[in-house]
Scaffold this motif. Structure first.
Motif, PDB file in Angstrom:
ATOM      1  N   UNK A   1       0.829  -1.106   0.092  1.00  0.00           N
ATOM      2  CA  UNK A   1       0.008  -0.026  -0.080  1.00  0.00           C
ATOM      3  C   UNK A   1       0.891   1.094   0.092  1.00  0.00           C
ATOM      4  N   UNK A   2       0.811   2.154  -0.725  1.00  0.00           N
ATOM      5  CA  UNK A   2       1.570   3.408  -1.040  1.00  0.00           C
ATOM      6  C   UNK A   2       0.675   4.580  -0.594  1.00  0.00           C
ATOM      7  N   UNK A   3       1.407   5.446  -0.122  1.00  0.00           N
ATOM      8  CA  UNK A   3       0.945   6.888  -0.065  1.00  0.00           C
ATOM      9  C   UNK A   3       1.510   7.764  -0.837  1.00  0.00           C
ATOM     10  N   UNK A   4       0.480   8.665  -1.434  1.00  0.00           N
ATOM     11  CA  UNK A   4       1.053   9.576  -2.362  1.00  0.00           C
ATOM     12  C   UNK A   4       1.956  10.669  -1.705  1.00  0.00           C
TER      13      UNK A   4
ATOM     14  N   UNK B   1       0.208  14.453  -1.719  1.00  0.00           N
ATOM     15  CA  UNK B   1      -1.092  14.554  -0.844  1.00  0.00           C
ATOM     16  C   UNK B   1      -1.089  14.064   0.280  1.00  0.00           C
ATOM     17  N   UNK B   2      -0.487  12.796   0.731  1.00  0.00           N
ATOM     18  CA  UNK B   2      -0.507  12.209   1.839  1.00  0.00           C
ATOM     19  C   UNK B   2      -1.856  11.285   2.010  1.00  0.00           C
ATOM     20  N   UNK B   3      -2.377  11.003   0.559  1.00  0.00           N
ATOM     21  CA  UNK B   3      -3.520  10.122   0.779  1.00  0.00           C
ATOM     22  C   UNK B   3      -2.954   8.718  -0.121  1.00  0.00           C
ATOM     23  N   UNK B   4      -3.982   7.764   0.203  1.00  0.00           N
ATOM     24  CA  UNK B   4      -3.551   6.807  -0.706  1.00  0.00           C
ATOM     25  C   UNK B   4      -3.460   6.838  -2.179  1.00  0.00           C
TER      26      UNK B   4
ATOM     27  N   UNK C   1       2.918   7.032  -8.094  1.00  0.00           N
ATOM     28  CA  UNK C   1       3.024   8.048  -7.279  1.00  0.00           C
ATOM     29  C   UNK C   1       4.493   8.304  -6.796  1.00  0.00           C
ATOM     30  N   UNK C   2       4.752   7.159  -6.002  1.00  0.00           N
ATOM     31  CA  UNK C   2       6.056   7.360  -5.362  1.00  0.00           C
ATOM     32  C   UNK C   2       7.366   7.202  -6.407  1.00  0.00           C
TER      33      UNK C   2
END
Length: 171
Positions: free
Chosen positions: A137-140, A143-146, A151-152
Motif C-alpha cells: 500500500x502506497x501513500x502519495x 497529497x498524503x493520501x492513498x 506516485x512514489x
C-alpha cells in the motif's frame, strides 16, 4: 527464525558458495540490520578464507549486484533484487520469493510449500506485480493520501532531479 534459518544455515550457505565456485571471489554483503546493530551477524566472525571479501558498508545493493553472476541468500530481499536483474539466486532459508520456480532452493522445507499447493510456477513479472503492486500500500508523497507505486516513483524521480540540480561543490 521465521525464515527457517539459524547460524548453521548461514555457515552452510557460505561453505556451498565457496565449494560451488572454487575459482571465484566470494563477496558477502552484511545485512543493514547487522550494520546498524539491530541483529547479530552469523558470518562476519567466521571468515577464514582469502577468497572471501566482506562488504560491511551500507551500500546500494544494486551497485553490488551488477558485478556478480550468482547470489546466495538465506532470506535476504537482495535475492529478489538479484532476480529482477536476471541473476541466478540460490536460497538456503524460506524467503517469500522462494519456491516459485525462479530460484535454486536448498531449504529442506521448501518442497512442502510446493506439495501443499502453496506455490506454483510464477514469472518474475508476476512476483514483482504481486509484491510491489498488489500487496503493498502506497501513500502519495504529494497529497498524503492513498496512492500507487507510480506516485512514489514519480516523486523519487522529481526529487532526484532536484538534488542533482542543486548539487554543487566547494572550491
Amino acid at each position: 527464525k521465521y525464515g527457517g534459518a539459524d547460524q548453521q544455515t548461514f555457515l552452510e550457505m557460505l561453505d556451498k558458495a565457496i565449494k560451488e565456485n572454487p575459482t571465484a571471489t566470494i563477496y558477502i554483503k552484511t545485512h543493514t540490520d547487522v550494520i546498524n546493530g539491530y541483529k547479530q551477524g552469523f558470518i562476519t566472525n567466521n571468515l577464514n578464507n582469502n577468497s572471501v571479501i566482506l562488504f560491511s558498508d551500507d551500500i546500494n545493493p544494486i551497485s553490488l549486484l551488477k558485478h556478480v553472476n550468482k547470489v546466495y541468500v538465506v532470506t535476504s530481499h537482495m535475492g529478489f533484487e538479484a532476480l529482477l536483474l536476471g541473476k541466478e539466486v540460490i536460497t538456503f532459508g524460506l524467503p517469500w520469493y522462494a519456491g516459485w520456480g525462479l530460484t535454486d532452493d536448498r531449504h529442506k522445507n521448501i518442497k512442502s510449500l510446493k506439495h501443499n499447493n502453496r506455490r506454483t510456477e510464477a514469472t518474475i513479472t508476476e512476483l514483482f506485480a504481486a509484491s510491489y503492486i498488489l500487496y503493498c500500500q502506497y501513500i502519495n508523497p504529494n497529497t498524503g493520501k492513498k496512492g500507487t507505486i507510480f506516485d512514489v516513483i514519480n516523486y523519487l524521480i522529481k526529487i532526484k532531479k532536484l538534488n542533482n540540480k542543486l548539487r554543487g561543490s566547494v572550491n
